[in-house]
Design a protein around this motif. Structure first.
Motif, PDB file in Angstrom:
ATOM      1  N   LYS A   1       0.807  -1.220   0.000  1.00 26.98           N
ATOM      2  CA  LYS A   1       0.000   0.000   0.000  1.00 26.98           C
ATOM      3  C   LYS A   1       0.844   1.276   0.000  1.00 26.98           C
ATOM      4  O   LYS A   1       0.601   2.188  -0.779  1.00 26.98           O
ATOM      5  CB  LYS A   1      -0.968   0.008   1.183  1.00 26.98           C
ATOM      6  N   ARG A   2       1.840   1.343   0.865  1.00 22.89           N
ATOM      7  CA  ARG A   2       2.658   2.555   0.928  1.00 22.89           C
ATOM      8  C   ARG A   2       3.461   2.741  -0.361  1.00 22.89           C
ATOM      9  O   ARG A   2       3.527   3.838  -0.904  1.00 22.89           O
ATOM     10  CB  ARG A   2       3.595   2.522   2.137  1.00 22.89           C
ATOM     11  N   THR A   3       4.040   1.674  -0.861  1.00 25.78           N
ATOM     12  CA  THR A   3       4.813   1.759  -2.101  1.00 25.78           C
ATOM     13  C   THR A   3       3.922   2.223  -3.250  1.00 25.78           C
ATOM     14  O   THR A   3       4.300   3.096  -4.031  1.00 25.78           O
ATOM     15  CB  THR A   3       5.460   0.399  -2.431  1.00 25.78           C
ATOM     16  N   ASP A   4       2.726   1.640  -3.369  1.00 24.04           N
ATOM     17  CA  ASP A   4       1.822   1.987  -4.470  1.00 24.04           C
ATOM     18  C   ASP A   4       1.273   3.401  -4.342  1.00 24.04           C
ATOM     19  O   ASP A   4       1.141   4.107  -5.349  1.00 24.04           O
ATOM     20  CB  ASP A   4       0.659   0.992  -4.534  1.00 24.04           C
ATOM     21  N   ARG A   5       0.952   3.817  -3.126  1.00 24.96           N
ATOM     22  CA  ARG A   5       0.346   5.139  -2.927  1.00 24.96           C
ATOM     23  C   ARG A   5       1.356   6.283  -2.904  1.00 24.96           C
ATOM     24  O   ARG A   5       0.996   7.419  -3.191  1.00 24.96           O
ATOM     25  CB  ARG A   5      -0.444   5.160  -1.617  1.00 24.96           C
ATOM     26  N   VAL A   6       2.596   5.991  -2.528  1.00 26.46           N
ATOM     27  CA  VAL A   6       3.587   7.063  -2.365  1.00 26.46           C
ATOM     28  C   VAL A   6       4.715   6.925  -3.387  1.00 26.46           C
ATOM     29  O   VAL A   6       4.871   7.761  -4.269  1.00 26.46           O
ATOM     30  CB  VAL A   6       4.144   7.085  -0.925  1.00 26.46           C
TER      31      VAL A   6
END
Length: 178
Positions: free
Chosen positions: A106-111
């Motif tokens: 999630k963090r990699t994809d969103r940020v």
């Protein structure tokens, strides 16, 4: 980049290259894989014949050194490159990149990927969230930055380069018996 190309084929894990560092992740779980396939199946027939849909295909974000190669869940790319059987794509040739959010991504994809894909010039970026209700967050690259163009659950109509695409987001995760 030559070391990346020389790696043997291995479908037991997911691989990406981030600023020259090999990142290894478990393969997506079954639900994620089904959503991947179903999204591609909904998207492909609605695109102009000049474009096609691929899943889990390498995209060169930065050729380096050090290189960055990402593997989005779903891509919309020119059909000509598909016919040429390209092994990987330059980010500038990718019309749409889609990431399906997973617990570990999630963090990699969103940020991180959000910034990388924008800097690389990918015109459209979608995030699919599998938490109920399944949802789509759509972005369009305008003047070098992604701008939110829609947040959807249920049924969605999204523009991709002047083509209106209709998606049934519930059908991405629903049981076939349901």
């Amino acid at each position: 980049m030559a070391d990346w190309i020389a790696l043997p084929e291995d479908n037991s894990r997911s691989y990406e290259l981030v600023e020259g560092v090999l990142v290894v992740s478990p393969r997506p779980l079954s639900k994620h894989q089904r959503v991947n396939w179903r999204l591609a199946a909904q998207l492909e027939p609605q695109l102009p014949v000049t474009h096609g849909v691929l899943t889990e295909t390498e995209v060169v974000i930065e050729s380096g050194p050090p290189p960055t190669i990402r593997v989005p869940d779903v891509l919309a790319v020119p059909a000509e490159g598909i016919d040429l059987n390209l092994p990987r794509w330059d980010a500038a040739d990718v019309l749409l990149a889609v990431e399906i959010l997973s617990v570990g991504s999630k963090r990699t994809d969103r940020v991180t990927k959000f910034v990388e894909y924008a800097e690389a010039g990918i015109a459209y970026y979608w995030l699919i969230d599998l938490d109920e209700p399944t949802s789509l967050t759509a972005y369009h690259l305008i003047d070098g930055d992604y701008e939110l163009v829609g947040e959807h659950s249920g049924r969605a109509t999204v523009d991709i380069a002047g083509t209106s695409v209709e998606l049934d987001l519930r059908a991405l995760t629903s049981s076939r018996a349901g």
